[in-house]
Design an enzyme around this catalytic site. Sequence first.
Site, mmCIF file in Angstrom:
data_model
loop_
_atom_site.group_PDB
_atom_site.id
_atom_site.type_symbol
_atom_site.label_atom_id
_atom_site.label_comp_id
_atom_site.label_asym_id
_atom_site.label_seq_id
_atom_site.Cartn_x
_atom_site.Cartn_y
_atom_site.Cartn_z
ATOM 1 N N HIS A 20 0.726 -1.273 0.109
ATOM 2 C CA HIS A 20 -0.050 0.081 0.101
ATOM 3 C C HIS A 20 0.900 1.273 -0.056
ATOM 4 C CE1 HIS A 20 -4.173 1.560 0.958
ATOM 5 N NE2 HIS A 20 -3.243 2.654 0.807
ATOM 6 N N HIS A 22 1.241 4.903 -2.326
ATOM 7 C CA HIS A 22 0.568 5.724 -3.308
ATOM 8 C C HIS A 22 1.733 6.242 -4.050
ATOM 9 C CE1 HIS A 22 -3.687 5.681 -2.226
ATOM 10 N NE2 HIS A 22 -3.299 5.059 -1.170
ATOM 11 N N ASP A 24 1.585 9.028 -6.021
ATOM 12 C CA ASP A 24 1.415 10.684 -5.948
ATOM 13 C C ASP A 24 1.783 10.925 -4.456
ATOM 14 O OD1 ASP A 24 -0.903 9.299 -5.042
ATOM 15 O OD2 ASP A 24 -2.213 11.066 -5.881
ATOM 16 N N GLY A 181 -9.612 7.777 -2.231
ATOM 17 C CA GLY A 181 -10.110 9.066 -2.012
ATOM 18 C C GLY A 181 -11.073 8.963 -0.723
ATOM 19 N N GLU A 211 -10.988 3.135 6.951
ATOM 20 C CA GLU A 211 -9.939 4.206 7.509
ATOM 21 C C GLU A 211 -10.730 5.325 8.092
ATOM 22 O OE1 GLU A 211 -6.069 6.884 5.775
ATOM 23 O OE2 GLU A 211 -7.764 5.974 4.364
ATOM 24 N N ASP A 306 1.762 3.806 3.134
ATOM 25 C CA ASP A 306 0.554 4.790 2.645
ATOM 26 C C ASP A 306 1.034 5.866 1.627
ATOM 27 O OD1 ASP A 306 -2.013 5.378 2.008
ATOM 28 O OD2 ASP A 306 -2.329 6.565 3.772
#
Length: 371
Positions: A20, A22, A24, A181, A211, A306
Amino acid sequence: MSETTSTIDRIRALPKVSLHDHLDGGLRPATIVEIAAANGHRLPTTDPEELRAWFRDAADSGTLVRYLETFDHTIAVMQDRESLARVATEAVLDLAADGVVYGELRYAPEQHLQQGLTLDEVVVAVEEGMRRGEQLAAEAGTPIKVGTLVTAMRHADRGMEIAELALRHRDAGVVGFDIAGAELGFPPSNHLAAFDRLHGDDFPVTIHAGEADGLASIADALHTCGAERIGHGVRIVEDVQLGEGTDAHGLPNATLGRLATWVRDRGIVLELCPSSNVQTGAATSVADHPITVLKDLGFSISVNTDNRLMSGTSLSREFALLVDEAGWDLADVERATITALSASFLPFPDRLALASDVIRPAYASALSASA
């Protein structure tokens, strides 16, 4: 106990698996500054180290909504083919330098269309960057294999379009699908048709859930949408009532609700992200993060970053924090690593080779040295 350099160094030298992360959320600050200067995007500061601190401070807000606002700046510098490929290459190299031997990097192609790229052009650029990163990492003596998770934004209405995009590129490096998102108010089942399409074509799915929303979100992801893993899932602890002491098997005395029992007994892997969860208010501290009690209760947990930039972290740092502040040991690190590998979307022969040839021998040597 605070994090120590020796702990990080020891863990960095060990092979790890990241599920996990991201794309970006892990840019190098100097890269952001350089690309922003070229495309005219205004940043809070143009000093790379000051910018690094700004991202960490802005993400330390305690809410997911404010946390997500930091992505306005990273996404702004990922809008052309060259920049996307560069960011992807650097992400792979950074993971490899941290001792990650297999990683899955996720991103939402629909967020990278501002300068005229098509969805397919975005994916091609990212995959080219990933493969370049793998090549450079191998040449540097830190081999790594990376798969990408194509993500749809859960508040948008492009789930089916992004699912089809993932399927078109499944043989070029895209290994799975996700939605991400703002979670609260946007349940996974809003994209049920996309998940049905993916299941019908035997394509892996992980879903952000548990989450910023609770048990209903996790149940929706699992039972309605057929997620194979849960992105975060930290709030499954709301279905766990802890008692005093331990039972006859040494496990914490606890009463599990039906959903928590389902998740534990079926080995549903939770992609837990300790530092990020503290930042977004899903946990109070790494020491008290539910990941440790979930581990002790027999849940299948993986440790993840994350967003490395926003949390000022690395996978080695996340494990070091758990060792120094939550009482983990190297056996726990190995167990979480093997769990992550087993739940990855890497083909079974590749998983088997990594486990038997790379991961287990390294941890056996480390555990023997520490005995």
